[in-house]
Write an enzyme that holds these catalytic residues in place. Structure first.
Site, mmCIF file in Angstrom:
data_model
loop_
_atom_site.group_PDB
_atom_site.id
_atom_site.type_symbol
_atom_site.label_atom_id
_atom_site.label_comp_id
_atom_site.label_asym_id
_atom_site.label_seq_id
_atom_site.Cartn_x
_atom_site.Cartn_y
_atom_site.Cartn_z
ATOM 1 N N LYS A 10 4.124 -1.680 -6.621
ATOM 2 C CA LYS A 10 3.788 -1.338 -5.232
ATOM 3 C C LYS A 10 3.007 -2.434 -4.509
ATOM 4 O O LYS A 10 3.080 -2.542 -3.277
ATOM 5 C CB LYS A 10 2.990 -0.046 -5.191
ATOM 6 C CG LYS A 10 3.791 1.212 -5.511
ATOM 7 C CD LYS A 10 4.661 1.627 -4.346
ATOM 8 C CE LYS A 10 5.266 3.002 -4.553
ATOM 9 N NZ LYS A 10 6.057 3.447 -3.389
ATOM 10 N N SER A 47 8.552 0.855 -13.943
ATOM 11 C CA SER A 47 7.995 0.593 -12.614
ATOM 12 C C SER A 47 6.491 0.739 -12.503
ATOM 13 O O SER A 47 5.890 0.266 -11.537
ATOM 14 C CB SER A 47 8.670 1.503 -11.578
ATOM 15 O OG SER A 47 8.489 2.865 -11.920
#
Length: 430
Positions: free
Chosen positions: A76, A330
């Site tokens: 992110k 992720s």
């Protein structure tokens, strides 16, 4: 997944393997390369680790892209920093605001710290303590409000109206997609021969960026790269949206993969994904828990549930690949308390932790006898509950609840069969 793209077309034209040539909306390869130059100031080039275990399952070389080792613990930071680096001086002076319960909050907070921008983050009151502490440690002001994300989203919107702060979206923005797509550029650099890429999907920022990069580069090189997305079964708007050809909102049910629990796709993300992603599959919580356990044991990787769904899809046989495959991990931001529960769930779903209830005659020696049978089968009792108050018991009976560690499903069945041979009737809860 062809068809005319909606909205502003910025990407290049690629040949869709099912229909005619289509233009990919969103960032071009030049945009992704520019984003890479920008985010290199803060983001690490994360490693690609080989997985022999997944290779045995899939039958082709499998590498894991370890964004769980990224700064702030997830990818992110890439999209947040790329977006915020493009703010004007006047916009930076007004500050930024975001609503998030996890990785996006940390990405925005870290990016704001690096760029000298004041950040305000609205988050639910039940946010995991490690994520709350990390976000505050990066210098952001964190405001707790509401039990779900509805409250923080409304509060962030109102805050932006009142103060002029710039909202930083988690996925549905051109610059955010460009930043997340830098993961795809790194995969191509580290694994030029890649033929299949498996990616977690929430709102679609990472998926849109990586898929666009893969398809655009594959078109330039005259080859094909298969892109597979993975959603949590209890929060899976993309399969329905792709089938309908338009954005479909779903009701999100509880899932351990809270980082990708989104009720509907982002608009730009969906435009990109419907032209670039070959397939979207779903995995349930038990499959995700097993993947987290395997990553801990086999790869020595701490991965959060949302970050492990791509591995879960491979382990569940949902991924078909004919060549070298990249699987994206992720994120790695998982509350230790949640990790403990997930490990227990993973052990149970893989048949290595079994809970059984056994009705017994209410007379001395029964507990010792059942324990002896279990021990003779080389299983380990870790918890015992002995009660006269179980449902469905006769007055002359008690119920014994045993929690047992086994070596797997076959060993668990071996223990049960041994008990049955001795006249007991165990009921199981794996």
């Amino acid at each position: 997944m062809g068809g005319p793209a909606n909205g502003r077309l910025e990407g290049m034209t690629v040949v869709d393997q099912h229909t005619a040539a289509v233009a990919i909306p969103g960032p071009s390869l030049d945009d992704f390369e520019a984003a890479r130059a920008t985010v290199s100031a803060v983001a690490q080039v994360t490693p690609m680790e080989v997985s022999r275990y997944l290779e045995e399952l899939l039958g082709v070389p499998v590498f894991m892209k370890c964004e769980n080792l990224q700064r702030t613990g997830s990818y992110k930071i890439r999209g947040a920093f790329n977006r915020m680096s493009k703010l004007s001086e006047e916009e930076r002076a007004r500050g930024v605001v975001a609503a998030s319960a996890g990785n996006h909050a940390q990405g925005v907070a870290f990016a704001a710290k690096e760029l000298g921008i004041k950040a305000t983050i609205f988050t639910p009151t039940g946010v995991a303590l490690p994520k709350l502490q990390a976000t505050r440690a990066y210098g952001a002001e964190v405001v707790l409000t509401g039990d779900t994300m509805i409250g923080p989203l409304r509060a962030a919107s109102e805050f932006a109206k009142q103060t002029g702060a710039v909202r930083i979206p988690p996925f549905d923005h051109h610059d955010v997609v460009a930043g997340q797509g830098t993961v795809g550029l790194e995969i191509l650099d580290q694994m030029p021969e890649v033929e299949t890429v498996v990616v977690p999907i929430g709102g679609g920022g990472l998926m849109a960026g990586v898929a666009s990069v893969m398809k655009q580069r594959a078109a330039l090189e005259g080859r094909s790269i298969k892109v597979i997305g993975v959603q949590a079964t209890n929060a899976a708007p993309y399969p329905l949206s792709i089938e309908a050809g338009k954005i479909v909102e779903v009701s999100v049910k509880p899932t351990i993969a809270d980082g990708i629990a989104v009720s509907k796709p982002g608009e730009l993300n969906f435009d990109i994904i419907k032209h670039t992603v070959d397939e979207v599959v779903t995995v349930d919580d038990d499959e995700t828990a097993r993947a987290i356990l395997v990553l801990l044991e086999r790869a020595k990787m701490v991965v959060e549930p949302a970050g492990a769904v791509a591995v879960a899809a491979v382990m569940s046989g949902l991924v078909k690949a004919t060549g070298p495959t990249a699987v994206i991990l992720s994120g790695g931001n998982i509350d230790p308390m949640i990790l403990e529960r997930v490990i227990s769930r993973g052990l149970a779903s893989s048949g290595r932790y079994m809970k059984m209830r056994i009705p017994l005659p209410d007379r001395p020696g029964q507990l010792a006898r059942t324990s002896e049978i279990v021990a003779d089968e080389n299983a380990n009792v870790v918890e015992v509950l002995h009660t006269r108050h179980g449902t469905g018991l006769q007055i002359s009976q008690v119920e014994l609840e045993l929690h047992i560690e086994t070596r797997g499903p076959e060993h668990a069945e071996q223990v049960l069969e041994a008990l049955r041979r001795e006249g007991y009737e165990p009921r199981t809860d794996f």
